[in-house]
Structures are given as structure tokens and as C-alpha cells.
Design an enzyme around this catalytic site. Structure first.
Site, PDB file in Angstrom:
ATOM      1  N   GLU A   1       0.854  -1.186   0.000  1.00  0.00           N
ATOM      2  CA  GLU A   1       0.000   0.000   0.000  1.00  0.00           C
ATOM      3  C   GLU A   1       0.892   1.239   0.000  1.00  0.00           C
ATOM      4  OE1 GLU A   1      -3.164   1.490   3.257  1.00  0.00           O
ATOM      5  OE2 GLU A   1      -3.133  -0.662   2.962  1.00  0.00           O
TER       6      GLU A   1
ATOM      7  N   HIS B   1      -9.445   2.888  -0.709  1.00  0.00           N
ATOM      8  CA  HIS B   1     -10.310   3.110   0.446  1.00  0.00           C
ATOM      9  C   HIS B   1     -11.211   4.310   0.263  1.00  0.00           C
ATOM     10  CE1 HIS B   1      -6.670   0.990   1.782  1.00  0.00           C
ATOM     11  NE2 HIS B   1      -7.606   0.169   2.190  1.00  0.00           N
TER      12      HIS B   1
END
Length: 774
Positions: A687, A716
Site C-alpha cells: 500500500e 479506500h
């Protein structure tokens, strides 16, 4: 001296998840603030009553929370960042939930979670506060945020209101408060070079005011939690603790403080803890049983000792007779309280609700209510002799004995296989440069190959079909036909959009650990054993009770079906052994490393079966590798050694041309980069979109040898990043890692997103990769 029983905190969620339903109804605008408060009051009343009935003498208050106890502490002392509005007076519930969840414009999506339980916000009006793991548990807290000129004031009366509420019901509770030093050290600041402990002087008067008001209401004791005492502390932190407790006890000499530690041993902080002017000290004797003798020798005879003898973090019945053998030596000479090792929020509420669990397995389990009963049995035995509780002790002995000998726990073949020490089990055939050549020939991929992390949106239709199949409303054949259609559509779309390495989308999977656990031996699953992860998100961890093996292939049929739909390489998708271990309730009758190794061999069998069927790329996700890191740095090496070795067991049986991927989705790599390199995967995806590729620093300094897929878009958030944005990120990555090492992928799985967001975002991602190749 009479031995008492205390609890340090009780699950807030309600036996029937009443809190979740009340919160979600309130957030959706379907119920009022008054309705929410009413449900909360009912839950608290029920909790105090049940704990008392199970035999607890000392009950906590202020352990209840609408979202998180650390957030409650921030609102108690008025530490509300400016973006949520200036709070001079009392913090409103609206502000509280804005900090917890962000505040969005009407019609915006609520924030989503990635597959791996991380938490991020939607780009709305204000983002949610940052969230992170509470020590080494699977609970998340909202990180307090401080500024250099931070002021504090009493901004919430919750702790007083709940103390009064309990008193009206006849319970004189011991209120729970997160200690001032832990509160500051668990927080963060966006300002450089400023020490949060400098704020202690401003913070202590608010704590003193709270203690004074509690004493005026009639509280005799307050439980003040300083869990940072089990971490590596420097002298500044130790001095801050001394300053804090000298100040609090001199400002409010009338109230007694129970200093509470948990999740590990005090070790080199024991002398500091014992030097503080408090009336009681709680220690965790489950994680660190060996600290009892030193504690007894060093503690002032007047200090009330609260012994955490029952595991507050796991679900096994205790060996009460063995505990009594130890406690009987201490009890006559000390003022003792028996307690769970930590708050019970980490355990499910009531094992009696599990009506379909195998009776033998059930007899070995103890949830929050049963744990209080166990404590009451121990206290009664110490106060009145073992004969007073003979029946309870016999029952406990029986359970211990059955667990030691049960054939459903112990499997000789599995144990022998896991004990093998053959070095070739953890070694790939060749070094990475040779494998890289073989894989380039086998896969024939362009530069900047594109792929996704594994899962595609679990739409309402997918979830409904799964629920209907579980309720037997549709047949297995109908369900499979539905899943085949979803899978085929996902593959057709991936081909159309131009991805290089495809995935099948995981439509058949409920959860990345449960899906595998349900197909492995040694696992049990519950119906009602929910535990809070954060806010209204609860999880039901699998229970690993026995030796773990894989009776038959788990993912092969879906991989074969999906690969038959395309000529492009399709990844086999597996969850790694360390993640399966860290997201389960794990048996406590052998070292965690042994259980992990057993899971590793089960996953290895799956890897080899996939390869045998022709699977060219196999991804073994280790989302939770870092999560298992011990709290003390001196213990890291041991953990990382067995964790990495378990991963290598799963991946090392394949040929050079088979490409092994892994995915990790947390951000602190710098301090464990050697361990990540030692996993010896061919490709790692991580990430990095949020940090604008800064996380790649670790991989540059270390000269990471293999290939890396730094996430180029943050999954997200529902926003679709532009091609330019992703190109810029990839160019930043190119400065840190060689071109031929780079893959192009999202940050995480796409399970929680909607197709309307996923399609354009992935199309832009593919376009960005093509632009760089051009």
C-alpha cells in the site's frame, strides 16, 4: 484477608449485537439520539447485573463506549482537532461521530474497509481521525491528535454520568480511565520536533478534576490504565509517569488508584511502576506468569495486588487447579484481587449461546461471562478452601484433561510433518535472478505489468446469493451457476480493460481467513462469538483448537474454472499462514510458531496442487505479518524468524518458472525490511498511494532484490484517480526502484468498492502503465 474478584472492562456490543444495530440505525437517520442513549443504558445495566451474578465484586464503569475508549478519552479532555469545529464546552455526539467516521455530504458513501480490516475515510467534508491497532490486539483505536499549543479542559461528563447511573442501580463501580501518559504516547502530532510529553503539565489538571468529581460522587477507587508500561520505555516516559502520579495523588489524596497494566510483562519498568504513589497495581499473569515472584518480593506490603490470572484475550478454559497451586502460596500474605489479564472486550460474551458448536470443543471454551465465573471459583477456593467449590474444580479438571488427550486435537502425522527440519523445505530451487529469467520466459509480460490484488466488488447480489445458499433457499448447483457467471463476467471485463495478470475475483469467499479455516481440520466456527474490531465493525475469529491439515484442495476448482475462461495468466489466491494465525483465536497448549508451521504445510499442499494444474502465478497474502510483532523489540527476531520461515514453507516447493506473489497492506516497513526480503517472494504488492510512494524508501535503502507492485491508487476512497496522477506516482516509484522491478496495481483488494468506481479506476491504471511503456 478476603480475596476479591474484579473485571477491568466488559464487551460493549451486547449479546445480540444491540449496539451495532442501534448505531447503524442512528447513523442512517432511522432513530433518534435519545433512542441510541436508551439502548446504551440498557446494555450497561445488563452488563453490571450479569457481571455481579457471575461473581464479580468490583465492577467497572466508563468501560462502555459508543465507538472507542481512546476517542472517549480525547473527548473527555477536549482534545478535539480544529477541523471538527472549536469545542469550548462539552463535545457533542455529532462531533464525536465526526471524529470516528468523518462527516460526509449528504448521499456520500460511508467509509469502507479494505479486505484486510484496515480503516480509511471517504473524501467528504471532514475525514475520520486516524485509526490504528491497540497494541498487538485486533482492536483498533482512534489516534489522539495533539498540537504544540494544545489546551485541555473537561469536555465530557460521560465518566461521571455512568458512575451515577450504576450507583442508582445499586452498583458502586470502579470507574476506568486511560492514564495520562499512555494517552499522550498513544497519540500523534502533525507538527515536527515536538514532544507530546511536554503537554503533560496541561493535561494533569483535567485528570485531577475528573478524580475529584468522582470522589465527590462517592467513588473510592479508580482504575487508571497505563498499558505503555509493558513497552520499551525511555527515561523521559518513566519520568513522566512519576510526575503524573505524584501530581495526581497530591491533588486528590482521597481517592485510591488501581494502576493497570496488560498485554505483557513490566520487565525493566517494574521498578518504575512500584515507585508510583498508587494504592494498587494490576499485572498480566497470562502473558507473563513469571513476573509474579519478583512482584511479590519487591512490592510494598500495603500495595493491593490485582492479578490477571484468567486470559482476557483468548477463549480457553483455565486450568483452575494449577492456578490455585500458585495462588494458595500468595493469598494468605497479601491483599489480593483476582481479575482477567486485561479488559474482556477482546473476547466474545457467552459460550452458552453456541448451541451448534461440537459439545466437546465447547467444553474447552470460556467467553467473558464464563471467565468471571472462573475467577469467582478461584476466589471462593482461596477464601473458603477447595472443598467449597469441589464440583466446579472437578469440571474444570475434566475439561483440561480432555483437551490434553482428545484425538480431535492431536494428529500424529501432522505433528511429525511440521517437525521436519529439512532445509530444502524453505528454499526455492534457484536464486531470484535465475527465477526472474524463467518467469519472464514463461509469462511473457510487458514492462510495468498490470494486475489487481485479488478480490472484486462483493455486490449486494453476491452477498444475497451467499446468504440464500446458506439458508438453503437456493441449491448448491444454482449458487455455483451464479458464481460462475460472476467470475466469467469479471474475467471478460479484465481482458477488455487490458490487465496483464488476471484474478478470478473471489466471489465465492466470505472472508480471507474464514474461507480457508472452514476447509482445514483443527478449526471451529461460532455463530454468536462476535468481538469488536472498531466502532460497529465486529468480527467472529475462527478458533484453532487442534492440529491443522488440509483434507482436500480448497481453491483448485474455482481457479481451474476461471483459467478456462481466458488465455492470459490467472493468479491462484491464498491467505498466508501468519495471517490465518494472527486473525484467529489460537490454541494455547503449544507455541504459536508450531501452529503456524502446521498451517504453512496445509497451504503448501494447496500451492503445489495449483502448480500441478498449471497455475503460473500464485499469490500468498500476508496482510497480518507485521501485526504479530511482539511489543518488545528484543522479541522481534524470534517472531520474524518463525513467521518468515512459515511463509517460505508455503512457497518453496514450486519450480523456478512459477511466480510467487505476496501482498501486505500496512505502512511501516523500514524496521522489518530484512524480514520482508527474507520471505523471498518474486513479487510483493504494498500500500503506497497515500504516502505518495514514500514507503518505497525502505526498499531503496535495502536494495530490495525482487519485484514490487507499489499501489498506485487508494482503494479506500470512492474517488477515481486520473491517469496523470498514477503516472506521476509511477514516475516517483521509478526514481526509487528499477523499471524492470515495477508492477502496477491498486493498494488493496477491491471487495468493498462498487463496480462504478472500480471500472474507470482500473482503466486509468492500465492507461498509466501503457503511457510509461510508450
Amino acid at each position: 484477608m478476603t480475596v476479591h474478584v474484579a473485571t477491568l472492562g466488559f464487551p460493549r456490543i451486547g449479546a445480540h449485537r444491540e449496539l451495532k444495530k442501534a448505531l447503524e440505525s442512528f447513523w442512517a437517520g432511522n432513530s433518534s439520539e435519545a433512542d441510541l442513549h436508551q439502548t446504551a443504558a440498557q446494555l450497561r445495566a445488563e452488563n453490571w447485573k450479569r457481571q455481579k451474578e457471575q461473581g464479580a465484586d468490583i465492577l467497572p464503569s466508563n468501560d462502555f463506549s459508543f465507538y472507542d475508549h481512546v476517542l472517549d478519552t480525547s473527548t473527555l479532555v477536549g482534545a478535539v482537532p480544529e477541523i471538527y469545529g472549536k469545542s469550548e464546552g462539552t463535545v457533542s455526539l455529532d462531533t464525536y461521530f465526526a471524529m470516528a467516521r468523518g462527516r460526509q455530504t449528504k448521499g456520500a458513501e460511508d467509509h469502507k474497509t479494505c479486505d484486510c480490516g484496515g480503516h480509511h475515510h471517504h473524501e467528504g467534508d471532514v475525514p475520520a481521525a486516524e485509526m490504528t491497532k491497540w497494541f498487538d490486539t485486533n482492536y483498533h483505536y482512534l489516534v489522539p491528535e495533539f498540537t504544540r499549543d494544545q489546551t485541555f479542559h473537561l469536555a465530557s461528563t460521560k465518566i461521571l454520568d455512568e458512575y451515577r447511573e450504576a450507583k442508582k442501580q445499586g452498583f458502586n463501580t470502579r470507574p476506568v480511565l486511560l492514564g495520562p501518559v499512555s494517552f499522550l504516547l498513544l497519540g500523534k502530532s502533525r507538527e515536527e520536533s515536538f514532544n507530546r510529553l511536554d503537554l503533560l503539565g496541561n493535561l494533569l489538571p483535567v485528570y485531577a478534576e475528573v478524580l475529584r468529581k468522582l470522589h465527590e460522587e462517592g467513588a473510592e477507587w479508580v482504575q487508571i490504565d497505563e498499558p505503555i508500561l509493558v513497552l520499551d520505555l525511555d527515561n523521559a516516559a518513566r519520568n513522566a509517569l512519576k510526575q503524573a502520579y505524584q501530581s495526581l495523588t497530591s491533588s486528590v489524596p482521597t481517592i485510591k488508584l488501581m494502576l493497570t497494566t496488560y498485554f505483557g510483562e513490566l520487565g525493566d519498568n517494574l521498578d518504575t511502576a512500584l515507585s508510583l504513589p498508587v494504592h494498587g497495581l494490576h499485572v498480566d499473569l497470562v502473558r507473563a506468569p513469571h513476573q509474579l515472584d519478583t512482584l511479590i518480593n519487591k512490592a510494598h506490603p500495603e500495595l493491593v495486588l490485582s492479578l490477571g490470572v484468567i486470559d482476557g484475550r483468548n477463549i480457553w478454559r483455565a486450568d483452575l487447579s494449577a492456578l490455585l497451586d500458585r495462588l494458595e502460596k500468595v493469598a494468605p500474605h497479601r491483599n489480593l484481587i483476582l481479575a482477567p489479564s486485561c479488559s474482556l472486550i477482546h473476547t466474545p460474551i457467552d459460550v452458552e449461546r453456541e448451541t451448534i458448536l461440537d459439545p466437546e470443543v465447547k467444553s474447552w471454551l470460556s467467553f467473558a461471562l464464563q471467565k468471571i465465573e472462573e475467577l469467582a471459583t478461584l476466589a471462593k477456593a482461596l477464601n473458603k478452601g477447595r472443598d467449597a467449590v469441589r464440583a466446579e474444580l472437578n469440571k474444570a479438571d475434566e475439561a483440561v484433561k480432555s483437551r490434553k488427550t482428545s484425538s480431535r486435537i492431536h494428529n500424529k502425522t501432522v505433528k511429525e510433518r511440521a517437525a521436519q527440519k529439512d532445509a530444502s523445505l524453505t528454499q526455492r530451487q534457484s536464486a531470484f535472478p535465475i527465477r526472474q529469467k524463467a518467469q519472464e520466459e514463461a509469462l511473457n509480460l510487458p514492462l510495468f505489468p498490470t494486475t489487481t490484488i485479488g478480490s472484486f466488488p462483493q455486490t449486494k447480489e453476491v452477498r444475497q446469493a451467499r446468504a440464500r445458499h446458506a439458508k438453503k433457499e437456493i441449491s448448491t448447483a444454482e449458487y455455483d451457476a451464479f458464481l460462475e457467471k460472476e467470475t466469467a463476467n469479471a474475467i471478460a471485463w479484465q481482458e477488455e480493460v487490458g490487465l496483464d495478470v488476471l484474478v478470478h475475483g473471489e466471489f465465492e469467499r466470505n472472508d480471507m481467513v474464514q474461507y480457508f479455516g472452514e476447509q482445514l481440520s483443527g478449526f471451529a466456527f461460532t455463530k454468536h462469538a462476535w468481538v469488536q474490531s472498531y466502532g460497529s465493525r465486529y468480527v467472529r475469529p475462527p478458533i484453532i483448537y487442534g492440529d491443522v491439515a488440509r483434507p482436500k484442495p480448497m481453491t483448485l476448482d474455482w481457479w481451474k474454472y476461471a483459467q478456462s475462461c481466458t488465455k492470459k495468466p490467472l493468479k491462484g489466491m491464498l491467505t498466508g499462514p501468519v495471517t490465518i494465525l494472527n486473525w484467529s483465536f489460537v490454541r494455547d497448549d503449544q507455541p504459536r510458531s508450531e501452529t503456524c508451521r502446521q498451517i504453512a504445510f496445509a497451504i503448501r499442499d494447496e500451492v503445489l496442487d495449483l502448480e500441478k494444474e498449471g497455475c503460473p502465478v500464485i499469490q500468498i497474502d500476508e496482510a497480518a505479518l507485521r501485526e504479530g510483532l511482539p511489543l518488545r523489540r528484543k522479541d522481534w527476531k524470534h517472531y520474524l524468524n518463525w513467521a518468515v520461515e512459515s511463509f517460505r514453507v508455503t512457497a518453496s516447493g514450486v519450480q523456478d518458472k512459477t511466480q510467487i506473489h505476496t501482498h501486505m497492506c500496512y505502512s511501516e516497513f523500514n524496521d522489518i525490511i530484512e524480514a520482508i526480503a527474507a520471505m523471498d517472494a518474486d513479487v510483493i504488492s504494498i500500500e503506497t498511494a497515500r504516502s505518495k510512494m514514500e514507503l518505497l524508501e525502505a526498499f531503496t535503502h535495502h536494495r530490495y532484490p525482487a519485484e514490487i507492485g507499489p499501489g498506485v491508487y487508494d482503494i479506500h476512497s470512492p474517488r477515481v484517480p486520473s491517469v496523470e496522477e498514477m503516472v506521476a506516482l509511477l514516475k516517483a516509484a521509478e526514481k526509487k526502484v528499477e523499471r524492470r522491478q515495477l508492477w502496477v496495481n491498486p493498494d488493496c483488494g477491491l471487495k468493498t468498492r462498487r463496480w462504478e468506481e472500480v471500472r474507470p479506476a482500473i482503466a486509468n491504471m492500465v492507461a498509466a502503465a501503457r503511457q510509461l511503456r510508450g
